[in-house]
Write an enzyme that holds these catalytic residues in place. Structure first.
Site, mmCIF file in Angstrom:
data_model
loop_
_atom_site.group_PDB
_atom_site.id
_atom_site.type_symbol
_atom_site.label_atom_id
_atom_site.label_comp_id
_atom_site.label_asym_id
_atom_site.label_seq_id
_atom_site.Cartn_x
_atom_site.Cartn_y
_atom_site.Cartn_z
ATOM 1 N N HIS A 1 -21.895 29.641 37.513
ATOM 2 C CA HIS A 1 -23.198 30.122 37.973
ATOM 3 C C HIS A 1 -24.036 29.010 38.588
ATOM 4 C CE1 HIS A 1 -22.823 33.741 35.055
ATOM 5 N NE2 HIS A 1 -22.161 33.929 36.183
ATOM 6 N N GLN B 1 -21.084 29.261 31.941
ATOM 7 C CA GLN B 1 -22.111 30.058 32.627
ATOM 8 C C GLN B 1 -23.401 29.246 32.713
ATOM 9 O OE1 GLN B 1 -21.954 34.446 31.143
ATOM 10 N NE2 GLN B 1 -21.158 33.190 29.469
ATOM 11 N N ASN B 2 -23.431 28.120 32.001
ATOM 12 C CA ASN B 2 -24.655 27.330 31.918
ATOM 13 C C ASN B 2 -24.862 26.485 33.171
ATOM 14 O OD1 ASN B 2 -24.844 28.415 29.387
ATOM 15 N ND2 ASN B 2 -24.037 26.605 28.329
ATOM 16 N N CYS C 1 -28.455 23.863 51.472
ATOM 17 C CA CYS C 1 -29.176 24.439 52.604
ATOM 18 C C CYS C 1 -28.852 25.926 52.717
ATOM 19 C CB CYS C 1 -28.750 23.725 53.899
ATOM 20 S SG CYS C 1 -29.425 24.519 55.359
ATOM 21 N N ALA D 1 -22.611 27.150 17.056
ATOM 22 C CA ALA D 1 -21.564 26.363 17.733
ATOM 23 C C ALA D 1 -21.304 25.048 17.007
ATOM 24 C CB ALA D 1 -21.998 26.099 19.172
ATOM 25 N N THR E 1 -22.324 33.342 23.949
ATOM 26 C CA THR E 1 -22.763 34.164 25.076
ATOM 27 C C THR E 1 -22.836 35.620 24.621
ATOM 28 O OG1 THR E 1 -22.271 34.884 27.349
ATOM 29 C CG2 THR E 1 -20.383 34.308 25.965
ATOM 30 N N SER E 2 -23.889 36.317 25.055
ATOM 31 C CA SER E 2 -24.167 37.665 24.533
ATOM 32 C C SER E 2 -23.196 38.699 25.105
ATOM 33 C CB SER E 2 -25.595 38.068 24.892
ATOM 34 O OG SER E 2 -25.775 38.006 26.304
HETATM 35 C C1 BV8 Z 1 -21.724 39.700 40.460
HETATM 36 C C2 BV8 Z 1 -27.648 31.496 36.476
HETATM 37 C C3 BV8 Z 1 -20.232 40.646 42.065
HETATM 38 C C4 BV8 Z 1 -29.095 31.740 36.676
HETATM 39 C C5 BV8 Z 1 -26.934 33.659 35.681
HETATM 40 C C6 BV8 Z 1 -24.781 47.008 35.879
HETATM 41 C C7 BV8 Z 1 -23.723 46.964 34.972
HETATM 42 C C8 BV8 Z 1 -22.844 45.886 34.922
HETATM 43 C C9 BV8 Z 1 -23.020 44.788 35.793
HETATM 44 C C10 BV8 Z 1 -24.078 44.849 36.680
HETATM 45 C C11 BV8 Z 1 -24.952 45.937 36.740
HETATM 46 N N1 BV8 Z 1 -25.869 45.676 37.682
HETATM 47 C C12 BV8 Z 1 -25.604 44.476 38.240
HETATM 48 C C13 BV8 Z 1 -24.506 43.969 37.655
HETATM 49 C C14 BV8 Z 1 -23.870 42.679 37.944
HETATM 50 C C15 BV8 Z 1 -24.673 41.571 37.308
HETATM 51 C C16 BV8 Z 1 -24.809 41.798 35.820
HETATM 52 O O1 BV8 Z 1 -23.867 41.618 35.061
HETATM 53 N N2 BV8 Z 1 -26.058 42.167 35.434
HETATM 54 C C17 BV8 Z 1 -26.359 42.382 34.031
HETATM 55 C C18 BV8 Z 1 -27.817 41.975 33.780
HETATM 56 C C19 BV8 Z 1 -26.122 43.861 33.700
HETATM 57 N N3 BV8 Z 1 -23.905 40.366 37.545
HETATM 58 C C20 BV8 Z 1 -24.123 39.673 38.683
HETATM 59 O O2 BV8 Z 1 -24.969 39.930 39.493
HETATM 60 C C21 BV8 Z 1 -23.150 38.517 38.909
HETATM 61 N N4 BV8 Z 1 -22.547 38.679 40.206
HETATM 62 O O3 BV8 Z 1 -21.499 40.587 39.688
HETATM 63 O O4 BV8 Z 1 -21.183 39.622 41.743
HETATM 64 C C22 BV8 Z 1 -18.870 40.085 41.830
HETATM 65 C C23 BV8 Z 1 -18.231 40.258 40.589
HETATM 66 C C24 BV8 Z 1 -16.963 39.738 40.401
HETATM 67 C C25 BV8 Z 1 -16.330 39.044 41.426
HETATM 68 C C26 BV8 Z 1 -17.001 38.863 42.643
HETATM 69 C C27 BV8 Z 1 -18.278 39.386 42.843
HETATM 70 C C28 BV8 Z 1 -23.871 37.187 38.910
HETATM 71 C C29 BV8 Z 1 -24.498 36.959 37.569
HETATM 72 C C30 BV8 Z 1 -24.988 35.518 37.497
HETATM 73 C C31 BV8 Z 1 -26.476 35.483 37.237
HETATM 74 N N5 BV8 Z 1 -26.855 34.102 36.915
HETATM 75 N N6 BV8 Z 1 -27.198 32.379 35.417
HETATM 76 C C32 BV8 Z 1 -29.914 30.866 35.778
HETATM 77 O O5 BV8 Z 1 -29.382 30.286 34.819
HETATM 78 O O6 BV8 Z 1 -31.116 30.816 36.056
HETATM 79 S S1 BV8 Z 1 -26.662 34.719 34.408
HETATM 80 C C33 BV8 Z 1 -27.153 34.062 32.927
HETATM 81 O O7 BV8 Z 1 -27.305 35.115 31.975
HETATM 82 C C34 BV8 Z 1 -26.108 33.201 32.269
HETATM 83 O O8 BV8 Z 1 -25.505 32.364 33.191
HETATM 84 C C35 BV8 Z 1 -25.165 34.160 31.623
HETATM 85 O O9 BV8 Z 1 -24.144 34.550 32.518
HETATM 86 C C36 BV8 Z 1 -26.042 35.373 31.407
HETATM 87 C C37 BV8 Z 1 -26.206 35.705 29.935
HETATM 88 O O10 BV8 Z 1 -26.625 34.563 29.321
HETATM 89 P P1 BV8 Z 1 -25.864 34.003 28.010
HETATM 90 O O11 BV8 Z 1 -25.290 32.692 28.363
HETATM 91 O O12 BV8 Z 1 -24.935 35.007 27.419
HETATM 92 O O13 BV8 Z 1 -27.101 33.812 27.071
HETATM 93 P P2 BV8 Z 1 -27.852 34.936 26.231
HETATM 94 O O14 BV8 Z 1 -29.235 34.421 25.981
HETATM 95 O O15 BV8 Z 1 -27.689 36.285 26.869
HETATM 96 O O16 BV8 Z 1 -27.039 34.938 24.874
HETATM 97 C C38 BV8 Z 1 -27.058 33.764 24.102
HETATM 98 C C39 BV8 Z 1 -25.997 33.921 23.060
HETATM 99 O O17 BV8 Z 1 -25.925 32.715 22.337
HETATM 100 C C40 BV8 Z 1 -26.314 35.024 22.062
HETATM 101 O O18 BV8 Z 1 -25.165 35.795 21.887
HETATM 102 C C41 BV8 Z 1 -26.644 34.275 20.784
HETATM 103 O O19 BV8 Z 1 -26.196 34.953 19.635
HETATM 104 C C42 BV8 Z 1 -25.860 33.002 20.968
HETATM 105 N N7 BV8 Z 1 -26.417 31.847 20.257
HETATM 106 C C43 BV8 Z 1 -27.719 31.596 19.939
HETATM 107 N N8 BV8 Z 1 -27.787 30.425 19.260
HETATM 108 C C44 BV8 Z 1 -26.507 29.935 19.179
HETATM 109 C C45 BV8 Z 1 -25.640 30.832 19.812
HETATM 110 N N9 BV8 Z 1 -24.311 30.637 19.889
HETATM 111 C C46 BV8 Z 1 -23.822 29.522 19.319
HETATM 112 N N10 BV8 Z 1 -24.590 28.605 18.682
HETATM 113 C C47 BV8 Z 1 -25.920 28.785 18.599
HETATM 114 N N11 BV8 Z 1 -26.678 27.869 17.974
HETATM 115 ZN ZN ZN Z 2 -28.870 22.949 56.923
#
Ligand code: BV8
Ligand code: ZN
Length: 232
Positions: A111, A93-94, A119, A223, A180-181
């Site tokens: 992602h 997802q990164n 473009c 990790a 990932t959360s």
């Molecule tokens: C889609 C790029 C349709 C951007 C990202 C209501 C309910 C359910 C879903 C939805 C809803 N409303 C809207 C939706 C859909 C929405 C969604 O899920 N929203 C959420 C907020 C509710 N999803 C979308 O819009 C997606 N598209 O659904 O299209 C579709 C579906 C299926 C098939 C076809 C079409 C698109 C989502 C993509 C958004 N872009 N990233 C950028 O980077 O700028 S999302 C971004 O946040 C990440 O990529 C990742 O996916 C997400 C969460 O991030 P995490 O990686 O989990 O990081 P986080 O900080 O949350 O957690 C960190 C974790 O690491 C923690 O657990 C922590 O404990 C742990 N950690 C900390 N330290 C360590 C560690 N682990 C190991 N070692 C350590 N040292």
């Molecule tokens: Zn173009």
């Protein structure tokens, strides 16, 4: 988790695997960037309303990624990939490139990537890394003059190449999810698909994810603490 020579390993990583390389997670910083919620900046609406702000957001994250180094967890995944060959698939997802810099090749950025732009009209890719530096004027496509945008999947947009992801998940016998959360779909739903297919599911991270009830194993730890010995 124990891998046999017949196992196919599907790995999903999130921001947590890059945390020990110094890159902020989404939730760690309370999900805020310069006072904005990521869900507010990483959207087509934010891009339409204030493209300069969105460019600035990605320029900063790109600069952070360039100055970060892969950690022992990234390296452990690259090593197990070498042993498993096409029985290995990494979906991240990164948007940073730490997996690639650790040696991962069988990888998919569902992602998008900080180091790609495209473009908005003809989809021509612009791999030029300089594009993300804060542009005095937003770059235009040299083919059709439309604005160029980050090749990032924003909230509300469709993740890249979902068919391949589902096909690879279909073949898997073990799903390993790291750092990932479990808050964003469809990535957070992969473990539920795995359950339907009786795939063994393992989570690695310092705290339980939101979808914790779906995992066969939860290995609490960072990790770099867990992966090197888990994948030895
Ligand atoms: C889609 C790029 C349709 C951007 C990202 C209501 C309910 C359910 C879903 C939805 C809803 N409303 C809207 C939706 C859909 C929405 C969604 O899920 N929203 C959420 C907020 C509710 N999803 C979308 O819009 C997606 N598209 O659904 O299209 C579709 C579906 C299926 C098939 C076809 C079409 C698109 C989502 C993509 C958004 N872009 N990233 C950028 O980077 O700028 S999302 C971004 O946040 C990440 O990529 C990742 O996916 C997400 C969460 O991030 P995490 O990686 O989990 O990081 P986080 O900080 O949350 O957690 C960190 C974790 O690491 C923690 O657990 C922590 O404990 C742990 N950690 C900390 N330290 C360590 C560690 N682990 C190991 N070692 C350590 N040292
Ligand atoms: Zn173009």
């Amino acid at each position: 988790m124990h891998l046999t020579p017949q196992d196919h390993l599907f790995v999903l990583t999130g921001a947590g695997i890059s945390a020990e390389s110094g890159l902020a997670t989404f939730r760690g910083s309370g999900g805020l960037w310069n006072g904005y919620r990521v869900e507010q900046v990483a959207t087509p609406e934010a891009w339409a309303a204030d493209p300069e702000l969105v460019w600035h957001f990605y320029s900063q994250r790109r600069r952070n990624a360039v100055s970060a180094d892969p950690n022992a967890a990234h390296l452990a995944l690259a090593k197990i990939e070498e042993q498993l060959g096409d029985r290995f698939y990494l979906c991240t997802q990164n948007v940073d490139d730490l997996h690639e810099r650790a040696g991962s090749a069988r990888i998919h950025h569902m992602h998008g990537s900080l180091f790609q732009s495209r473009c908005t009209r003809c989809n021509q890719p612009f791999p030029d890394k300089a594009l993300y530096e804060t542009a005095a004027t937003l770059p235009l496509c040299d083919r059709c003059r439309a604005p160029v945008r980050p090749h990032i999947v924003w909230f509300g947009e469709i993740p890249l190449d979902m068919d391949t992801i589902y096909r690879k998940l279909d073949r898997a016998t073990v799903l390993l999810v790291v750092g990932t959360s479990g808050s964003v779909y469809p990535a957070a739903g992969f473990v539920h698909i795995a359950n339907q297919r009786r795939i063994h599911t393992v989570y690695v991270g310092p705290e339980e994810p939101l979808n914790r009830e779906a995992f066969d194993e939860i290995l609490l730890g960072t990790a770099t603490e867990v992966l090197p010995s888990l994948l030895r």
